[in-house]
Design a protein around this motif. Structure first.
Motif, PDB file in Angstrom:
ATOM      1  N   ALA A  14       0.996  -1.227   0.092  1.00 52.72           N
ATOM      2  CA  ALA A  14       0.008   0.171   0.218  1.00 52.72           C
ATOM      3  C   ALA A  14       1.015   1.330   0.149  1.00 52.72           C
ATOM      4  O   ALA A  14       0.639   2.230  -0.665  1.00 52.72           O
ATOM      5  CB  ALA A  14      -1.040   0.137   1.246  1.00 52.72           C
ATOM      6  N   ASP A  15       1.986   1.179   1.098  1.00 46.96           N
ATOM      7  CA  ASP A  15       2.658   2.467   0.926  1.00 46.96           C
ATOM      8  C   ASP A  15       3.465   2.855  -0.323  1.00 46.96           C
ATOM      9  O   ASP A  15       3.484   3.944  -0.820  1.00 46.96           O
ATOM     10  CB  ASP A  15       3.693   2.307   2.027  1.00 46.96           C
ATOM     11  CG  ASP A  15       4.691   1.181   1.812  1.00 46.96           C
ATOM     12  OD1 ASP A  15       4.344   0.260   1.290  1.00 46.96           O
ATOM     13  OD2 ASP A  15       6.157   1.587   2.057  1.00 46.96           O
ATOM     14  N   LEU A  16       3.755   1.631  -1.100  1.00 48.29           N
ATOM     15  CA  LEU A  16       4.566   1.918  -2.359  1.00 48.29           C
ATOM     16  C   LEU A  16       3.648   2.454  -3.328  1.00 48.29           C
ATOM     17  O   LEU A  16       4.060   3.217  -4.296  1.00 48.29           O
ATOM     18  CB  LEU A  16       5.068   0.387  -2.853  1.00 48.29           C
ATOM     19  CG  LEU A  16       6.040   0.566  -4.058  1.00 48.29           C
ATOM     20  CD1 LEU A  16       7.089   1.213  -4.000  1.00 48.29           C
ATOM     21  CD2 LEU A  16       6.378  -1.020  -4.584  1.00 48.29           C
ATOM     22  N   ALA A  17       2.232   1.768  -3.364  1.00 42.07           N
ATOM     23  CA  ALA A  17       1.455   2.229  -4.319  1.00 42.07           C
ATOM     24  C   ALA A  17       1.044   3.894  -4.267  1.00 42.07           C
ATOM     25  O   ALA A  17       1.075   4.524  -5.166  1.00 42.07           O
ATOM     26  CB  ALA A  17       0.195   1.576  -4.169  1.00 42.07           C
ATOM     27  N   VAL A  18       0.925   4.318  -2.853  1.00 44.17           N
ATOM     28  CA  VAL A  18       0.546   5.537  -2.430  1.00 44.17           C
ATOM     29  C   VAL A  18       1.738   6.707  -2.891  1.00 44.17           C
ATOM     30  O   VAL A  18       1.425   7.476  -3.616  1.00 44.17           O
ATOM     31  CB  VAL A  18       0.272   5.719  -0.955  1.00 44.17           C
ATOM     32  CG1 VAL A  18       0.288   7.323  -0.724  1.00 44.17           C
ATOM     33  CG2 VAL A  18      -0.928   5.284  -0.666  1.00 44.17           C
ATOM     34  N   ARG A  19       3.002   6.068  -2.802  1.00 49.12           N
ATOM     35  CA  ARG A  19       4.192   7.042  -3.120  1.00 49.12           C
ATOM     36  C   ARG A  19       4.243   6.931  -4.754  1.00 49.12           C
ATOM     37  O   ARG A  19       4.568   8.085  -5.094  1.00 49.12           O
ATOM     38  CB  ARG A  19       5.244   6.408  -2.512  1.00 49.12           C
ATOM     39  CG  ARG A  19       5.448   6.610  -1.064  1.00 49.12           C
ATOM     40  CD  ARG A  19       6.557   6.055  -0.331  1.00 49.12           C
ATOM     41  NE  ARG A  19       7.812   6.059  -0.979  1.00 49.12           N
ATOM     42  CZ  ARG A  19       8.692   5.634  -0.778  1.00 49.12           C
ATOM     43  NH1 ARG A  19       9.015   4.333  -0.273  1.00 49.12           N
ATOM     44  NH2 ARG A  19       9.887   5.958  -1.437  1.00 49.12           N
ATOM     45  N   ALA A  20       4.047   5.952  -5.500  1.00 50.08           N
ATOM     46  CA  ALA A  20       4.021   6.011  -6.752  1.00 50.08           C
ATOM     47  C   ALA A  20       3.024   6.612  -7.423  1.00 50.08           C
ATOM     48  O   ALA A  20       3.050   7.455  -8.426  1.00 50.08           O
ATOM     49  CB  ALA A  20       3.748   4.602  -7.264  1.00 50.08           C
ATOM     50  N   LYS A  21       1.867   6.846  -6.877  1.00 44.93           N
ATOM     51  CA  LYS A  21       0.477   7.521  -7.354  1.00 44.93           C
ATOM     52  C   LYS A  21       1.126   9.050  -7.186  1.00 44.93           C
ATOM     53  O   LYS A  21       0.716   9.911  -7.870  1.00 44.93           O
ATOM     54  CB  LYS A  21      -0.600   7.377  -6.756  1.00 44.93           C
ATOM     55  CG  LYS A  21      -1.133   6.180  -7.089  1.00 44.93           C
ATOM     56  CD  LYS A  21      -2.479   5.641  -6.659  1.00 44.93           C
ATOM     57  CE  LYS A  21      -2.990   4.256  -7.170  1.00 44.93           C
ATOM     58  NZ  LYS A  21      -4.491   3.875  -6.706  1.00 44.93           N
ATOM     59  N   ALA A  22       1.274   9.285  -6.088  1.00 43.39           N
ATOM     60  CA  ALA A  22       2.113  11.059  -5.727  1.00 43.39           C
ATOM     61  C   ALA A  22       2.910  11.139  -6.595  1.00 43.39           C
ATOM     62  O   ALA A  22       3.066  12.387  -7.207  1.00 43.39           O
ATOM     63  CB  ALA A  22       2.481  10.742  -4.282  1.00 43.39           C
ATOM     64  N   GLY A  28       3.248  14.838 -13.463  1.00 42.79           N
ATOM     65  CA  GLY A  28       2.111  14.797 -14.336  1.00 42.79           C
ATOM     66  C   GLY A  28       1.741  13.674 -15.597  1.00 42.79           C
ATOM     67  O   GLY A  28       1.679  13.937 -16.678  1.00 42.79           O
ATOM     68  N   VAL A  29       2.104  12.404 -15.195  1.00 48.20           N
ATOM     69  CA  VAL A  29       2.095  11.351 -15.748  1.00 48.20           C
ATOM     70  C   VAL A  29       1.184  10.371 -15.081  1.00 48.20           C
ATOM     71  O   VAL A  29       0.601  10.592 -14.076  1.00 48.20           O
ATOM     72  CB  VAL A  29       3.439  10.756 -15.810  1.00 48.20           C
ATOM     73  CG1 VAL A  29       4.541  11.583 -16.772  1.00 48.20           C
ATOM     74  CG2 VAL A  29       4.167  10.062 -14.874  1.00 48.20           C
ATOM     75  N   THR A  30       0.956   9.121 -15.786  1.00 47.26           N
ATOM     76  CA  THR A  30       0.025   8.415 -15.213  1.00 47.26           C
ATOM     77  C   THR A  30       0.822   7.359 -14.026  1.00 47.26           C
ATOM     78  O   THR A  30       1.994   7.269 -14.433  1.00 47.26           O
ATOM     79  CB  THR A  30      -0.507   7.316 -16.425  1.00 47.26           C
ATOM     80  OG1 THR A  30       0.407   6.585 -16.878  1.00 47.26           O
ATOM     81  CG2 THR A  30      -1.426   8.252 -17.274  1.00 47.26           C
ATOM     82  N   PHE A  31      -0.028   6.549 -13.426  1.00 51.44           N
ATOM     83  CA  PHE A  31       0.689   5.602 -12.417  1.00 51.44           C
ATOM     84  C   PHE A  31       1.305   4.748 -13.411  1.00 51.44           C
ATOM     85  O   PHE A  31       2.369   3.995 -13.132  1.00 51.44           O
ATOM     86  CB  PHE A  31      -0.676   5.022 -11.524  1.00 51.44           C
ATOM     87  CG  PHE A  31      -0.255   3.953 -10.755  1.00 51.44           C
ATOM     88  CD1 PHE A  31       0.746   4.145  -9.867  1.00 51.44           C
ATOM     89  CD2 PHE A  31      -0.719   2.673 -10.996  1.00 51.44           C
ATOM     90  CE1 PHE A  31       0.988   3.260  -8.654  1.00 51.44           C
ATOM     91  CE2 PHE A  31      -0.255   1.729 -10.064  1.00 51.44           C
ATOM     92  CZ  PHE A  31       0.448   1.871  -8.938  1.00 51.44           C
ATOM     93  N   ARG A  32       0.621   4.197 -14.414  1.00 50.78           N
ATOM     94  CA  ARG A  32       0.931   3.107 -15.229  1.00 50.78           C
ATOM     95  C   ARG A  32       2.641   3.688 -15.868  1.00 50.78           C
ATOM     96  O   ARG A  32       3.495   2.724 -15.886  1.00 50.78           O
ATOM     97  CB  ARG A  32      -0.006   2.912 -16.616  1.00 50.78           C
ATOM     98  CG  ARG A  32       0.660   1.993 -17.692  1.00 50.78           C
ATOM     99  CD  ARG A  32      -0.264   2.015 -18.613  1.00 50.78           C
ATOM    100  NE  ARG A  32       0.464   1.494 -19.980  1.00 50.78           N
ATOM    101  CZ  ARG A  32      -0.115   1.398 -21.205  1.00 50.78           C
ATOM    102  NH1 ARG A  32      -1.435   1.574 -21.335  1.00 50.78           N
ATOM    103  NH2 ARG A  32       0.572   0.869 -22.230  1.00 50.78           N
ATOM    104  N   ALA A  33       2.581   4.772 -16.376  1.00 51.17           N
ATOM    105  CA  ALA A  33       3.776   5.106 -16.709  1.00 51.17           C
ATOM    106  C   ALA A  33       5.089   5.200 -15.463  1.00 51.17           C
ATOM    107  O   ALA A  33       6.066   4.623 -15.955  1.00 51.17           O
ATOM    108  CB  ALA A  33       3.990   6.825 -17.207  1.00 51.17           C
ATOM    109  N   VAL A  34       4.807   5.377 -14.441  1.00 46.02           N
ATOM    110  CA  VAL A  34       5.808   5.366 -13.465  1.00 46.02           C
ATOM    111  C   VAL A  34       6.056   3.702 -13.300  1.00 46.02           C
ATOM    112  O   VAL A  34       7.442   3.495 -13.136  1.00 46.02           O
ATOM    113  CB  VAL A  34       5.120   5.965 -12.125  1.00 46.02           C
ATOM    114  CG1 VAL A  34       6.163   5.631 -10.865  1.00 46.02           C
ATOM    115  CG2 VAL A  34       4.885   7.503 -12.060  1.00 46.02           C
ATOM    116  N   VAL A  35       5.378   3.007 -13.038  1.00 44.80           N
ATOM    117  CA  VAL A  35       5.335   1.450 -13.097  1.00 44.80           C
ATOM    118  C   VAL A  35       6.178   0.983 -14.155  1.00 44.80           C
ATOM    119  O   VAL A  35       7.237   0.477 -13.971  1.00 44.80           O
ATOM    120  CB  VAL A  35       4.056   0.592 -12.881  1.00 44.80           C
ATOM    121  CG1 VAL A  35       4.262  -0.714 -12.765  1.00 44.80           C
ATOM    122  CG2 VAL A  35       3.240   1.254 -11.494  1.00 44.80           C
TER     123      VAL A  35
END
Length: 86
Positions: A14-22, A28-35
């Protein structure tokens, strides 16, 4: 990068997902782009990791000495170790 996509589901801490979304919002990119960027970085790092290569410790010589060419392996081992075992 690629033209084909594949839909998949992954479980993230959960903490990783929250940080990645932030991070995605900040950039200014999508969560998918970060992943995807993280996966590409991990795969590139793995590709660059050198595999251990055993050093060449061969010695100069002309192969098996003539006196041992017709001998069984046990005789060669015995001569090599002089009765000290293997």
């Amino acid at each position: 990068m690629g033209t084909h996509t594949m839909k998949t589901t992954i479980d993230l801490a959960a903490d990783l997902a929250v940080r990645a979304k932030a991070l995605a919002a900040k950039r200014g990119v999508t969560f998918r782009a970060v992943v995807e960027q993280g996966l590409r970085m991990a795969l590139e790092e793995d590709r660059r990791t050198k595999r251990y290569r055993l050093p060449d410790r061969s010695v100069q010589g002309r192969g098996l000495q003539r006196e041992f060419t017709a001998k069984p392996w046990s005789d060669i081992v015995e001569a090599s170790y002089g009765g000290r075992g293997t």
